[in-house]
Design a protein around this motif. Structure first.
Motif, mmCIF file in Angstrom:
data_model
loop_
_atom_site.group_PDB
_atom_site.id
_atom_site.type_symbol
_atom_site.label_atom_id
_atom_site.label_comp_id
_atom_site.label_asym_id
_atom_site.label_seq_id
_atom_site.Cartn_x
_atom_site.Cartn_y
_atom_site.Cartn_z
ATOM 1 N N SER A 245 -4.714 41.617 15.135
ATOM 2 C CA SER A 245 -4.295 41.458 16.528
ATOM 3 C C SER A 245 -4.953 42.497 17.440
ATOM 4 C CB SER A 245 -2.771 41.529 16.646
ATOM 5 O OG SER A 245 -2.283 42.637 15.965
ATOM 6 N N TYR A 246 -5.498 43.560 16.861
ATOM 7 C CA TYR A 246 -6.234 44.545 17.654
ATOM 8 C C TYR A 246 -7.714 44.172 17.738
ATOM 9 C CZ TYR A 246 -2.060 47.378 17.146
ATOM 10 O OH TYR A 246 -0.764 47.825 17.185
ATOM 11 N N GLN A 252 -13.361 39.427 23.733
ATOM 12 C CA GLN A 252 -12.985 39.021 25.100
ATOM 13 C C GLN A 252 -13.185 40.146 26.112
ATOM 14 O OE1 GLN A 252 -8.928 37.730 24.720
ATOM 15 N NE2 GLN A 252 -9.484 35.805 23.771
ATOM 16 N N GLN A 276 -14.349 40.409 8.687
ATOM 17 C CA GLN A 276 -13.788 39.063 8.483
ATOM 18 C C GLN A 276 -13.861 38.227 9.753
ATOM 19 O OE1 GLN A 276 -9.749 39.649 7.420
ATOM 20 N NE2 GLN A 276 -10.203 40.076 5.288
ATOM 21 N N PHE A 277 -13.597 38.868 10.877
ATOM 22 C CA PHE A 277 -13.620 38.140 12.139
ATOM 23 C C PHE A 277 -15.047 37.816 12.571
ATOM 24 C CE2 PHE A 277 -9.196 38.786 12.476
ATOM 25 C CZ PHE A 277 -8.727 37.928 13.458
ATOM 26 N N GLU B 2 -6.922 32.209 26.762
ATOM 27 C CA GLU B 2 -7.609 32.440 25.489
ATOM 28 C C GLU B 2 -6.876 33.497 24.666
ATOM 29 O OE1 GLU B 2 -8.805 32.463 28.572
ATOM 30 O OE2 GLU B 2 -10.981 32.530 28.582
ATOM 31 N N ALA B 3 -6.432 34.546 25.377
ATOM 32 C CA ALA B 3 -5.745 35.642 24.683
ATOM 33 C C ALA B 3 -4.455 35.144 24.037
ATOM 34 C CB ALA B 3 -5.452 36.773 25.660
ATOM 35 N N LEU B 6 -5.263 33.145 20.962
ATOM 36 C CA LEU B 6 -5.730 34.063 19.917
ATOM 37 C C LEU B 6 -4.568 34.783 19.234
ATOM 38 C CD1 LEU B 6 -8.454 34.831 18.853
ATOM 39 C CD2 LEU B 6 -8.602 36.627 20.557
ATOM 40 N N GLN B 7 -3.641 35.258 20.044
ATOM 41 C CA GLN B 7 -2.527 36.006 19.449
ATOM 42 C C GLN B 7 -1.564 35.082 18.701
ATOM 43 O OE1 GLN B 7 -2.750 38.987 18.985
ATOM 44 N NE2 GLN B 7 -4.211 39.655 20.538
ATOM 45 N N ASN B 10 -3.229 34.744 15.397
ATOM 46 C CA ASN B 10 -3.024 35.965 14.610
ATOM 47 C C ASN B 10 -1.614 36.038 14.059
ATOM 48 O OD1 ASN B 10 -5.487 37.257 14.661
ATOM 49 N ND2 ASN B 10 -5.164 37.991 16.736
ATOM 50 N N SER B 169 -16.165 33.413 10.296
ATOM 51 C CA SER B 169 -15.068 32.963 11.152
ATOM 52 C C SER B 169 -15.401 31.642 11.857
ATOM 53 C CB SER B 169 -14.748 34.042 12.185
ATOM 54 O OG SER B 169 -15.900 34.357 12.923
ATOM 55 N N ASN B 181 -17.458 32.356 21.099
ATOM 56 C CA ASN B 181 -17.116 33.730 20.684
ATOM 57 C C ASN B 181 -15.874 34.295 21.368
ATOM 58 O OD1 ASN B 181 -19.263 33.826 18.989
ATOM 59 N ND2 ASN B 181 -20.607 34.909 20.419
ATOM 60 N N ILE B 182 -15.104 33.460 22.040
ATOM 61 C CA ILE B 182 -13.920 33.985 22.710
ATOM 62 C C ILE B 182 -12.694 33.864 21.811
ATOM 63 C CG2 ILE B 182 -12.339 33.629 24.665
ATOM 64 C CD1 ILE B 182 -14.942 34.988 25.415
ATOM 65 N N ILE B 183 -12.572 32.717 21.151
ATOM 66 C CA ILE B 183 -11.441 32.548 20.226
ATOM 67 C C ILE B 183 -12.018 32.276 18.844
ATOM 68 C CG2 ILE B 183 -9.302 31.302 19.750
ATOM 69 C CD1 ILE B 183 -9.323 30.389 22.672
ATOM 70 N N ILE B 184 -12.195 33.354 18.102
ATOM 71 C CA ILE B 184 -12.725 33.196 16.746
ATOM 72 C C ILE B 184 -11.630 33.543 15.752
ATOM 73 C CG2 ILE B 184 -15.149 33.593 17.263
ATOM 74 C CD1 ILE B 184 -14.683 36.531 16.413
ATOM 75 N N TYR B 185 -11.718 32.924 14.592
ATOM 76 C CA TYR B 185 -10.654 33.134 13.616
ATOM 77 C C TYR B 185 -11.245 33.007 12.215
ATOM 78 C CZ TYR B 185 -5.809 33.307 12.232
ATOM 79 O OH TYR B 185 -4.612 33.711 11.713
ATOM 80 N N PRO B 186 -11.003 34.000 11.347
ATOM 81 C CA PRO B 186 -11.628 33.972 10.021
ATOM 82 C C PRO B 186 -11.182 32.752 9.203
ATOM 83 C CG PRO B 186 -10.744 36.152 10.494
ATOM 84 C CD PRO B 186 -10.238 35.237 11.563
ATOM 85 N N SER B 300 2.026 40.233 17.155
ATOM 86 C CA SER B 300 0.644 40.095 17.627
ATOM 87 C C SER B 300 0.561 40.260 19.139
ATOM 88 C CB SER B 300 0.093 38.717 17.241
ATOM 89 O OG SER B 300 -0.213 38.696 15.885
ATOM 90 N N SER B 303 0.665 43.757 20.373
ATOM 91 C CA SER B 303 -0.515 44.589 20.107
ATOM 92 C C SER B 303 -1.613 44.376 21.141
ATOM 93 C CB SER B 303 -1.080 44.256 18.717
ATOM 94 O OG SER B 303 -0.076 44.379 17.755
ATOM 95 N N ARG B 305 -3.833 44.715 24.368
ATOM 96 C CA ARG B 305 -4.122 45.882 25.208
ATOM 97 C C ARG B 305 -3.363 45.812 26.529
ATOM 98 N NH1 ARG B 305 -8.865 46.646 28.439
ATOM 99 N NH2 ARG B 305 -9.594 44.680 27.600
#
Lengths: 445, 343
Positions: A245-246, A252, A276-277, B2-3, B6-7, B10, B169, B181-186, B300, B303, B305
């Protein structure tokens, strides 16, 4: 003839004074007969090695302990002598220290300040240790250093990288051979600039404790000086295990470099998560995304496995150095234990020899005489080139290694390659910039 | 936007781990009435099943490479895994590469056996003791288990990567019409979430649609009546302990590529998982799963920012804060049953 009148108030006040006197630990009172705390009187002298034997840094602590054992063996004339044959000072003869056989006791810091202080106190009070060394954390180093100052024994710090150890928390009885956050930043920035360019946007993830803050500050300052912009700096809890999550918001933010101001398990997990990401596969701002780990440890890099490949960082020492001192130490350690030593092992070995040498040159175990012998001491042959123990803050100044995760390792130990040996002059700073007061040496008596 | 996406993503994989551990905890509490503080250790042992199988698959013989030297300048000893000789180098390398998925097969019998041994050998002696005694003995057991693992495997994390095919990812953002590349996920985290969903669905189906599960559910509701019907409910509950251990173990196996396993990883999850169980409602299986995902997603978001700039430190307390609010407003948790832990 005087008449003594006992009053309730008088008994209470005198009792309080007497009680307070009795309550002061013996190490803080000492004997007026002895010149200093734990003055060796028999044929042996005892050193105290305080390392993490349990907890997350137990493997690093075990390596420190191996190095201490090797140093004691060499001081007593055993083995092949290791660095004693390459050390520029010739005061050590393999006959112990000032003719006294070197013995040692060990303590478990558990990488907790209170536990580390308790074990150091026990080694000083019960075992009569005249010097304390070891440790794998700045918090522990600062706490034990303060205790040694109060107790009147020398503290030869182990692995501690925070600026504070020889900055705002420096003590006259404490000495650090290991490099610090400032030096990491100063050594890394030119290499980062040369490899990644001067127009970069950095995103910092910083462990939320003292070492993290000083490292972030050092790397920020030095990278901003070469033209990098810091787009964000986020503190992460020390107990964090999953950094997803960090890390997920990093792209972005417009950053094209991620700086991981993490050590130990934090570093292993955050780096693993970042890889991994797929961060390193991305192109951001027209540039390849990069990751930087300011402080590397080979033992920790092993935990991150292949994820360290190609990632820059700094380290105090590495077994692949080809100077005579490093090779002598690697040969001694490798022959005895079957694998190369870590940087923590190197520091602990060197600190033990430096202490013994200072005693020999001073002709006394008195901590003030030892401190005087160490202050301003210039030496070579210990693995980092010509080195100075600066008198003003008791910090060693020597070459710093910039390393990179090796692309094709040949063994489980062959994880890092040395990219640059940054000269000591490039990482030297004014002793006053981190504040603090060294105070005066305390012999404890 | 997007954020937020993403969260949520996560939170789903974090929640998956919480949900799987909390599911096992709830199974044990619901059947045996035991508060099992060793459950995090079972998660950790599952992870070390993956490490162990990986080491078994890489058992090697040594050959000397005269062209290269080791750190002491001697000819380099090179380890060659036996599987290379048995299956050929490419097939052998593929087997080693797939060590983590293969560990699922290895971990199931190991974890069920361990669970049954734990229950029969130790925990059954504490059924009639106060919960405080159960907590102490299981917590002690957890410490013993982690020290045993540390003795054999060391204190450092051990890298246990996912198969090559699942590294890297997936660009969700591009799929949803956002910038690349804004919402990437492994990939592996997607697999972990799907895997968790299958395990959770499997456990629910097992309890819902099998005779064994029906008896267990009946036993959870009224143990004495089921025993009066001549059914050996204790044996079934023992097997449920084994099943709960296997669920925790599988959660650990699949977690190894996400974070390199170390001896302490169980403790890292244990406290949070207990909070999940309490928030979900003691004894409620759907509650444990729901709370796992809700708290994972909230953690998530905390966390981010932007959130941390407004509420510094919220990431460290969010789960406990939410737990307090839920327990104040719903004392039995999200889906708690009346009468559980209320006597």
């Amino acid at each position: 003839m005087s008449k003594t009148t006992l009053t309730r108030r008088g008994v209470l006040s005198r009792g309080a004074v007497a009680g307070a006197g009795l309550a002061v630990p013996t190490i803080f009172t000492g004997s007026s007969v002895a010149g200093f705390t734990n003055e060796p009187t028999g044929g042996a002298v005892t050193l105290g090695f305080n390392v993490p034997q349990t907890g997350p840094y137990a493997d690093e602590g075990a390596d420190e302990l191996r190095a201490f054992e090797l140093a004691v063996e060499h001081l007593n004339g055993g083995g092949d002598g290791g660095m004693m044959s390459t050390f520029s000072s010739n005061a050590l003869e393999g006959t112990g220290i000032l003719g006294k056989k070197v013995e040692y006791v060990t303590g478990d810091t558990q990488t907790k300040s209170d536990a580390a202080r308790a074990s150091a106190r026990s080694m000083i009070e019960k075992d009569g240790a005249v010097m304390i060394s070891g440790g794998s954390s700045s918090g522990v180093a600062v706490a034990v250093q303060a205790l040694c100052q109060e107790a009147g024994v020398i503290f030869m710090a182990g692995l501690t990288h925070s600026n504070d150890t020889t900055g705002k928390d420096k003590k006259a009885n404490g000495f650090r051979h290991f490099f610090n956050s400032y030096m990491s930043g100063a050594a890394l920035a030119p290499i980062l600039g040369a490899n990644y360019g001067n127009d970069r946007k950095a995103y910092h993830l910083t462990a939320d404790y003292n070492w993290g803050y000083t490292t972030e500050e050092a790397v920020r300052t030095s990278t901003e000086a070469i033209g990098w912009e810091t787009v964000a700096a986020v503190k992460t809890p020390l107990t964090q295990t999953d950094f997803s999550s960090y890390i997920a918001p990093v792209l972005q933010s417009g950053a094209d470099v991620l700086v991981l101001n993490h050590y130990g398990g934090n570093m292993v997990n955050s780096l693993t998560n970042a890889v991994q990401f797929g961060l390193r596969d991305k192109i951001v701002n027209g540039k390849q995304f990069e990751i930087v780990v300011p402080l590397y440890s080979r033992l920790m890099a092993k935990g991150a496995g292949a994820n360290v490949k190609g990632i820059f960082g700094s380290t105090n020492w590495h077994w692949s150095l080809t100077d005579a001192g490093s090779q002598a130490f690697v040969k001694s350690f490798g022959t005895k234990y079957g694998f190369p030593p870590s940087q923590a092992a190197h520091t602990c070995y060197v600190q033990t020899l430096l202490y013994a040498d200072a005693v020999a040159r001073a002709g006394s175990f008195n901590p003030c005489a030892v401190a005087e012998a160490l202050e301003g001491f210039e030496f070579d042959g210990m693995g980092n080139g010509p080195t100075l123990y600066r008198a003003e803050d008791h910090q060693c100044f020597k070459d710093v290694l910039v390393v990179k995760g090796k692309e094709n390792p040949t063994s489980e130990f062959d994880l890092l390659e040395i990219v640059e040996v940054t000269p000591a002059a490039q990482v030297t700073y004014d002793a006053s910039i981190f504040g603090g007061d060294l105070g005066s040496c305390n012999p404890g008596a | 936007m997007e954020a937020i996406i993403l969260q949520v993503l996560n939170g789903l994989d974090k929640g998956s781990a919480y949900a799987l551990i909390a599911l096992g905890l709830t199974l044990i509490f619901g059947t045996l009435g035991v508060v099992n503080f060793a459950h995090g250790a079972l998660f950790m042992i599952g992870a070390f099943c993956a490490v162990t199988l990986s080491r078994i698959l890489t058992l090697s013989h040594t050959i000397i490479d005269e062209t290269r030297t080791d750190f002491l300048g001697n000819p380099l000893k090179v380890d060659v895994p036996y599987v290379y000789g048995w299956f050929g180098e490419s097939a052998g390398a593929a087997i080693i590469d797939w060590a983590v998925p293969l560990s699922i097969l290895f971990a199931i019998p190991v974890m069920i056996t361990l669970g049954v041994v734990m229950e029969r050998g130790l925990i059954k002696h504490f059924y009639k003791r106060p919960h405080a005694d159960q907590i102490l003995v299981t917590f002690g057991l957890a410490i013993v288990l982690q020290e045993v693992i540390k003795y054999f495997y060391g204190a450092n994390p051990i890298p246990t990567p996912a198969p090559d095919a699942f590294r890297g990812s997936f660009d969700f953002g591009a799929m949803l019409g956002f910038d690349p590349n804004i919402i990437i996920y492994p990939y592996w985290r997607i697999i972990y979430f799907v895997f968790a969903a299958i395990i959770i669905g499997g456990v629910f189906a097992f309890l819902q649609f099998t005779t064994f599960g029906m008896v267990v559910r009946a036993g959870m509701a009224d143990r004495e009546t089921v025993q009066l019907l001549g059914i050996n409910i204790d044996r079934r509950f023992t097997l449920m302990f084994g099943l709960a251990a296997a669920v925790a173990g599988l959660a650990g196996v699949m977690y190894t590529p996400i974070n390199s396993p170390n001896y302490h990883m169980g403790m890292d999850f244990l406290v949070l998982s207990f909070v999940v169980v309490v928030v979900g409602g003691m004894g409620s299986l759907p509650g444990a799963v729901l709370a796992g995902f809700v708290l994972g997603i909230l953690e998530s978001f905390a966390s981010m920012r932007e959130v941390l700039e407004v509420l510094p430190g919220i990431n460290q307390i969010i789960i406990y804060l939410v737990a307090i609010i839920i327990l104040l407003t719903r004392p039995r948790g999200l889906m708690g049953r009346k009468g559980v832990m209320e006597d």
